[in-house]
Design a protein around this motif. Structure first.
Motif, PDB file in Angstrom:
ATOM      1  N   GLN A 251       0.908  -1.161   0.065  1.00  0.00           N
ATOM      2  CA  GLN A 251       0.043   0.107  -0.066  1.00  0.00           C
ATOM      3  C   GLN A 251       0.914   1.239   0.023  1.00  0.00           C
ATOM      4  OE1 GLN A 251      -3.022   1.387   3.114  1.00  0.00           O
ATOM      5  NE2 GLN A 251      -3.385  -1.219   2.874  1.00  0.00           N
ATOM      6  N   THR A 252       0.511   2.492  -0.676  1.00  0.00           N
ATOM      7  CA  THR A 252       1.194   3.438  -0.736  1.00  0.00           C
ATOM      8  C   THR A 252       0.606   4.556   0.062  1.00  0.00           C
ATOM      9  OG1 THR A 252       2.214   2.964  -2.813  1.00  0.00           O
ATOM     10  CG2 THR A 252       2.355   5.259  -2.091  1.00  0.00           C
ATOM     11  N   ILE A 253       1.219   4.997   1.147  1.00  0.00           N
ATOM     12  CA  ILE A 253       0.585   6.272   1.901  1.00  0.00           C
ATOM     13  C   ILE A 253       1.156   7.343   1.482  1.00  0.00           C
ATOM     14  CG2 ILE A 253       0.484   6.926   4.449  1.00  0.00           C
ATOM     15  CD1 ILE A 253       0.992   3.240   3.828  1.00  0.00           C
ATOM     16  N   LYS A 254       0.390   8.558   1.466  1.00  0.00           N
ATOM     17  CA  LYS A 254       0.805   9.718   0.658  1.00  0.00           C
ATOM     18  C   LYS A 254       0.902  10.716   2.250  1.00  0.00           C
ATOM     19  CE  LYS A 254      -0.150  12.588  -3.065  1.00  0.00           C
ATOM     20  NZ  LYS A 254      -0.890  12.100  -4.590  1.00  0.00           N
ATOM     21  N   HIS A 255       1.783  11.542   2.397  1.00  0.00           N
ATOM     22  CA  HIS A 255       2.044  12.604   3.503  1.00  0.00           C
ATOM     23  C   HIS A 255       2.343  13.805   2.978  1.00  0.00           C
ATOM     24  CE1 HIS A 255       2.301   8.920   6.543  1.00  0.00           C
ATOM     25  NE2 HIS A 255       1.420   9.709   7.119  1.00  0.00           N
ATOM     26  N   GLN A 256       2.084  14.798   3.641  1.00  0.00           N
ATOM     27  CA  GLN A 256       2.398  16.011   2.988  1.00  0.00           C
ATOM     28  C   GLN A 256       2.942  16.625   4.204  1.00  0.00           C
ATOM     29  OE1 GLN A 256      -0.391  18.286   0.523  1.00  0.00           O
ATOM     30  NE2 GLN A 256       0.683  17.484  -1.152  1.00  0.00           N
ATOM     31  N   VAL A 257       4.018  17.619   4.107  1.00  0.00           N
ATOM     32  CA  VAL A 257       4.471  18.660   5.186  1.00  0.00           C
ATOM     33  C   VAL A 257       4.859  19.963   4.768  1.00  0.00           C
ATOM     34  CG1 VAL A 257       5.266  16.518   6.991  1.00  0.00           C
ATOM     35  CG2 VAL A 257       6.923  17.728   5.285  1.00  0.00           C
ATOM     36  N   ALA A 258       4.817  20.952   5.394  1.00  0.00           N
ATOM     37  CA  ALA A 258       5.200  22.189   5.083  1.00  0.00           C
ATOM     38  C   ALA A 258       6.466  22.605   5.469  1.00  0.00           C
ATOM     39  CB  ALA A 258       3.976  23.242   5.336  1.00  0.00           C
ATOM     40  N   ILE A 259       7.318  23.104   4.763  1.00  0.00           N
ATOM     41  CA  ILE A 259       8.545  23.744   5.206  1.00  0.00           C
ATOM     42  C   ILE A 259       8.724  25.331   4.736  1.00  0.00           C
ATOM     43  CG2 ILE A 259      10.924  23.552   5.130  1.00  0.00           C
ATOM     44  CD1 ILE A 259      11.132  20.811   4.611  1.00  0.00           C
ATOM     45  N   LYS A 260       8.670  26.022   5.836  1.00  0.00           N
ATOM     46  CA  LYS A 260       8.761  27.663   5.762  1.00  0.00           C
ATOM     47  C   LYS A 260      10.166  28.084   5.105  1.00  0.00           C
ATOM     48  CE  LYS A 260       4.857  29.249   7.879  1.00  0.00           C
ATOM     49  NZ  LYS A 260       4.524  29.393   9.399  1.00  0.00           N
ATOM     50  N   ASN A 261      10.049  29.032   4.185  1.00  0.00           N
ATOM     51  CA  ASN A 261      11.548  29.305   3.954  1.00  0.00           C
ATOM     52  C   ASN A 261      12.527  28.273   3.634  1.00  0.00           C
ATOM     53  OD1 ASN A 261      11.032  32.094   4.164  1.00  0.00           O
ATOM     54  ND2 ASN A 261      11.061  32.086   6.407  1.00  0.00           N
ATOM     55  N   PRO A 262      12.359  27.562   2.884  1.00  0.00           N
ATOM     56  CA  PRO A 262      13.267  26.264   2.567  1.00  0.00           C
ATOM     57  C   PRO A 262      14.531  26.582   1.993  1.00  0.00           C
ATOM     58  CG  PRO A 262      11.438  26.399   0.739  1.00  0.00           C
ATOM     59  CD  PRO A 262      11.387  27.052   1.938  1.00  0.00           C
ATOM     60  N   GLU A 263      15.616  26.078   2.183  1.00  0.00           N
ATOM     61  CA  GLU A 263      17.031  26.176   1.637  1.00  0.00           C
ATOM     62  C   GLU A 263      16.785  25.470   0.287  1.00  0.00           C
ATOM     63  OE1 GLU A 263      20.118  27.539   2.494  1.00  0.00           O
ATOM     64  OE2 GLU A 263      20.286  27.328   4.762  1.00  0.00           O
ATOM     65  N   LEU A 264      17.143  26.082  -0.611  1.00  0.00           N
ATOM     66  CA  LEU A 264      16.780  25.389  -1.967  1.00  0.00           C
ATOM     67  C   LEU A 264      18.238  24.829  -2.472  1.00  0.00           C
ATOM     68  CD1 LEU A 264      14.686  28.155  -3.728  1.00  0.00           C
ATOM     69  CD2 LEU A 264      13.871  26.212  -2.721  1.00  0.00           C
ATOM     70  N   TRP A 265      17.751  23.492  -3.113  1.00  0.00           N
ATOM     71  CA  TRP A 265      18.878  22.773  -3.635  1.00  0.00           C
ATOM     72  C   TRP A 265      19.713  23.495  -4.850  1.00  0.00           C
ATOM     73  CZ3 TRP A 265      20.667  20.936  -8.080  1.00  0.00           C
ATOM     74  CH2 TRP A 265      21.930  19.757  -7.987  1.00  0.00           C
ATOM     75  N   SER A 266      20.772  23.998  -4.665  1.00  0.00           N
ATOM     76  CA  SER A 266      21.356  24.812  -5.806  1.00  0.00           C
ATOM     77  C   SER A 266      22.697  24.435  -6.084  1.00  0.00           C
ATOM     78  CB  SER A 266      21.439  26.281  -5.843  1.00  0.00           C
ATOM     79  OG  SER A 266      22.228  26.533  -4.735  1.00  0.00           O
ATOM     80  N   LEU A 267      23.449  24.741  -7.354  1.00  0.00           N
ATOM     81  CA  LEU A 267      24.693  24.295  -7.751  1.00  0.00           C
ATOM     82  C   LEU A 267      25.757  24.918  -6.587  1.00  0.00           C
ATOM     83  CD1 LEU A 267      24.570  25.075 -11.492  1.00  0.00           C
ATOM     84  CD2 LEU A 267      24.240  23.036 -10.243  1.00  0.00           C
ATOM     85  N   GLU A 268      25.461  25.761  -6.058  1.00  0.00           N
ATOM     86  CA  GLU A 268      26.321  26.503  -5.120  1.00  0.00           C
ATOM     87  C   GLU A 268      25.991  26.014  -3.700  1.00  0.00           C
ATOM     88  OE1 GLU A 268      24.032  28.528  -6.720  1.00  0.00           O
ATOM     89  OE2 GLU A 268      25.406  28.556  -8.585  1.00  0.00           O
ATOM     90  N   ASN A 269      24.811  26.007  -3.221  1.00  0.00           N
ATOM     91  CA  ASN A 269      24.488  25.307  -1.935  1.00  0.00           C
ATOM     92  C   ASN A 269      23.696  24.244  -2.303  1.00  0.00           C
ATOM     93  OD1 ASN A 269      24.080  25.049   0.666  1.00  0.00           O
ATOM     94  ND2 ASN A 269      22.347  26.653   0.262  1.00  0.00           N
ATOM     95  N   PRO A 270      24.345  23.091  -2.429  1.00  0.00           N
ATOM     96  CA  PRO A 270      23.495  21.823  -2.673  1.00  0.00           C
ATOM     97  C   PRO A 270      22.946  21.246  -1.370  1.00  0.00           C
ATOM     98  CG  PRO A 270      25.884  21.194  -2.943  1.00  0.00           C
ATOM     99  CD  PRO A 270      25.609  22.647  -2.465  1.00  0.00           C
ATOM    100  N   TYR A 271      21.718  21.853  -0.709  1.00  0.00           N
ATOM    101  CA  TYR A 271      21.360  21.820   0.480  1.00  0.00           C
ATOM    102  C   TYR A 271      20.520  20.340   0.448  1.00  0.00           C
ATOM    103  CZ  TYR A 271      20.038  22.398   5.182  1.00  0.00           C
ATOM    104  OH  TYR A 271      19.568  22.212   6.420  1.00  0.00           O
TER     105      TYR A 271
END
Ligand code: GAL
Length: 809
Positions: A281-301
């Motif tokens: 069975q597949t269970i779907k969850h959602q969570v919210a993250i405010k002001n997320p650190e975005l994954w980028s080339l300079e900052n692969p968070y």
């Protein structure tokens, strides 16, 4: 002190209690490496006796077959060769001159139907499992075996993995022996090729044993993705749960997200589920993250999401997945955008082999190679033409490199749909993966209805398994809108850069990407075409008829927004596909770097225009005793505004640097110093090359000085031949012998010479390699004891060099 409200305090406490609960619960699942202590023996593709009677005995007609067969646990393998995986048996074999079709493209190592004695490999691995685990579930994971691997455990046939690149997993719960030896047996058949380049042979990636409860989260059973709007990321986690018990079971699932330090940021509600026997069975969850650190080339968070599965008040499985939050946009007019900012794709295509070690790369080598590409300004890696090693994607996630992940063969048969599905499920959580490729250069079908229909099927599968991304296809087609091109979301161009503008005019709404571009052929440190030794000059001059020079394609890509960018063919030289020559050449010349990762001159062209660093690079070298008074073309690669060249302090004139170009001077040679003084936005930059003295020293430069004493960590040590003043002698080809103290071993040597037939490995010791134009390379692997390791390099008539490395736990 900052005041916090009662509510904030309560929230903090809840998180802390929850986190303590999560870490104090012992992980119910284990992932055990099965890389060590294998036995290896060649079989034979044409002689049944030499193939351990493989096709003479019935290996499939009964379960747990007879005690006399090779797949039975009792078969005696004590005389077989001891090895660890990753293992590429092919790289250890000598080069063989042959007119056999395909031999050149596979790098002249003896594999394929014409070499039956070195194309079948048998592997056996003994291990034991504690009785206390007898109620557990067992799964074996093979990350990559080249190829057609037939697998038996304790005499039971487990499965066949046809692909040499896409890994596979098998549930082996029913075959585990808790009373004694377990024996895993694998027959690897490399007689058939999947590509037209060096592919290696053997178990060249990791092998794992997963032990879980019978209610569990399958490998690749978690899919996590994020939607970013107004500085808020909504993270969706789909957790697949499987019940392999023979009865129905109740369970609960929840997830929590942590930052990269492990601090819990958000937790979902607990979901109760009822699982039927042998159902998922597949269970779907959602969570919210405010002001997320975005994954980028300079900052692969990288964030982590942990899916927690509980049954009968026990945590039975916790699956930790690293993920990144980013947005991508492919715009047909304005190009590619990462996190809302325009980004030109500055990509390289790469095969997976490296000097000395073939396709069996220690994990460290993935990081090493990605680091080199990044230093040059490369921001995207096309895994041409196969599913990459998982650790390559981990390196790209961690270091900040986009990946075009590829299933090469455009085929929608059940076998290839299964392979594509496995790649999609395995790789879709990697933030580095920004685009899928459904195929490469299928000349017979790409422009017709077959190609179109197959592409439509594969695209539908991709959308179904990963709706968050889209696909391209690497077409060697010009301004042709037929077949695959009619349906592919992003039109890929292999070469034919001249047709891109017209195609864009005719199809202004389809984004365009150079999936294979450039392809200048160069030999590091060589400045004249040499048909005998099969070398081409190390400048942006020579390219095959279908390809172009660097400056031709990159100017178009850089100066037109509708180009998303492109991928150079290739970042590194690779074994096989020697072009434009064949034997004595055994590897390609397409690389911006050679097989060792040593830069060629064209590297500095790309680095000039792909980075903001100051680049000022002069070539050729300045050791030309036979050319005194004769003209030499001097190339300057730089991103400065203007450059003035001086020979022995005499100005040879100042020139303005055209963007995305290079400068050239024709200079009458005299020994001494050639110096460039450049100005970039008013800032002075200088660079020089000098006529060196005789070779006197061997100098070792390790990539790092501390290694993990885990038997797996590795290191690259680069070797230079220098003169007394420490200047590398660019023409030095001295033979060098290597010794290493106990507690580490050399696993491969290389020098980047595409015509060298020196051995890659010396299993009996006596490691050696000649320098090629001043350099060569040693790859070493750590042992398991803490302490110092000394690598020494000696060459007759030169002062020896040495380096001491520390092994730590
Ligand atoms: C392309 C092909 C690559 C490589 C390259 C050499 O056609 O996709 O795999 O063969 O040419 O230029």
């Amino acid at each position: 002190m900052k005041k916090i409200t009662l509510l904030q305090l309560r929230n903090k406490l809840v998180l802390i209690i929850f986190f303590l609960f999560a870490i104090t619960n012992v992980m119910a699942q284990e992932k055990i490496s099965l890389d060590e202590d294998w036995k290896f023996h060649f079989g034979h593709a044409a002689n049944v006796e030499k193939d351990f009677d493989y096709s003479k005995t019935a290996l499939l007609h009964k379960s747990n077959v007879f005690a006399t067969t090779i797949v039975h646990p009792k078969f005696i393998d004590s005389t077989w060769q001891k090895i660890n995986v990753p293992h590429d048996w092919l790289v250890e074999l000598p080069f063989v001159k042959s007119e056999q079709v395909e031999m050149d493209s596979h790098g002249y190592k003896p594999v394929g139907g014409a070499y039956p004695e070195t194309s079948i490999g048998w592997y056996r691995k003994h291990f034991s499992v504690d009785k206390s685990k007898s109620n557990k579930r067992f799964e074996m994971q093979f990350d990559g075996i080249y190829r057609n691997a037939e697998i038996w455990l304790n005499g039971f046939y487990v499965g066949t993995n046809f692909s040499g690149y896409v890994g596979n997993s098998y549930d082996v719960t029913d075959y585990i022996n808790f009373e004694g030896d377990n024996v895993l047996v694998i027959r690897v058949d490399a007689t058939q090729y999947e590509g037209w380049f060096y592919e290696g042979a053997g178990i060249y990636r990791h092998v794992w044993l997963h032990i879980t409860d019978k209610i569990f989260i399958p490998e690749d059973g978690v899919f996590v993705y994020a939607d970013v709007k107004d500085k808020k990321a909504t993270v969706t986690v789909e957790t697949m749960v499987q019940n392999n018990l023979l009865n129905q079971a109740n369970a609960t699932v929840y997830c929590y997200v942590t930052d990269r330090k492990g601090t819990v940021l958000a937790k979902t509600a607990i979901q109760k589920i009822k699982l039927d026997s042998r159902k998922g069975q597949t269970i779907k969850h959602q969570v919210a993250i405010k002001n997320p650190e975005l994954w980028s080339l300079e900052n692969p968070y990288l964030y982590r999401v942990v899916s927690v599965l509980q049954s009968e008040n026990q945590i039975v499985h916790q699956n930790k997945t690293r993920f990144g939050i980013k947005t991508v946009k492919f715009d047909a007019k304005e190009g590619f955008f990462l996190n809302g900012k325009p980004l030109k794709i500055q990509g390289t295509n790469n095969h997976q082999d490296h000097a000395g070690i073939g396709s069996a790369l220690p994990d460290y080598m993935q990081y090493y190679r990605i680091k080199l590409l990044k230093e040059m300004g490369c921001n995207a890696y096309r895994a041409s033409h196969n599913a990459p090693t998982p650790e390559l994607l981990e390196a790209c996630d961690s270091l900040g490199m986009l990946v075009l992940d590829e299933q090469r063969l455009l085929n929608s048969s059940p076998e290839y749909i299964d392979q594509f599905t496995r790649i999609l499920k395995r790789d879709r959580n990697h933030p580095s993966v920004f685009l899928w490729s459904i195929g490469n250069e299928e000349q017979n079908i790409q422009g017709n209805e077959y190609g179109k229909k197959i592409a439509q099927t594969l695209l539908a599968i991709q959308k179904d398994i990963d709706p968050t991304r889209t696909s391209t296809y690497a077409a060697d087609m010009g301004n042709d809108f037929k077949g695959v091109n009619e349906v592919i979301p992003i039109r890929g161009f292999n070469y034919r850069e001249y047709a891109v503008a017209d195609y864009h005019k005719d199809h202004p709404n389809q984004p365009l990407l150079g999936t294979e571009m450039g392809s200048t052929v160069t030999t590091r440190g060589i400045y004249e075409k040499d048909e005998t030794r099969a070398y081409v000059p190390d400048q942006d001059i020579t390219h095959p008829w279908w390809a172009s020079k660097a400056e031709t394609w990159w100017k178009l890509a850089a100066e037109n927004n509708y180009w998303l960018g492109g991928f150079i063919w290739t970042g590194f030289d690779y074994r096989g596909e020697p072009t434009p020559y064949k034997w004595p050449n055994i590897n390609s010349h397409f690389g911006i770097m050679d097989v060792c990762g040593f830069p060629k001159n064209i590297y500095y062209y790309y680095k000039s225009w792909w980075t903001n660093e100051d680049v000022l690079h002069l070539s050729p070298h300045w050791n030309w005793p036979d050319k005194v008074g004769k003209p030499i073309d001097v190339w300057v690669n730089s991103n400065a505004d203007e450059v003035e060249l001086f020979l022995n302090e005499k100005s040879l004139g100042k020139k303005t640097m055209e963007r995305n170009s290079h400068l050239q001077w024709n200079v009458l040679y005299e020994p001494g110093t050639l110096e460039a003084i450049a100005y970039k936005k008013g800032k002075k930059i200088t660079a020089k090359i000098e006529t060196t003295g005789q070779a006197t020293n061997v100098v070792l430069t390790p990539d790092k000085t501390i290694l993990m004493a885990d038997g797996k960590d590795a290191n690259v040590v680069n070797i230079s031949i220098t003169d007394e003043k420490g200047r590398e002698v660019p023409t030095a080809n001295n033979p060098i012998a290597f010794t290493i103290s106990e507690n580490a071993k050399i696993i491969g040597v290389g020098n980047g010479d595409p015509s060298s037939h020196e051995a890659d490995t010396y299993k009996e010791g006596n490691w050696q390699r000649s320098a090629f134009n001043g350099k060569c390379q040693v790859i070493i692997q750590a042992g398991k004891n803490v302490g110092d390791v000394k690598l020494e390099a000696k060459s007759n008539g030169l002062k020896s060099g040495a380096v001491v490395l520390k092994l730590k736990k």
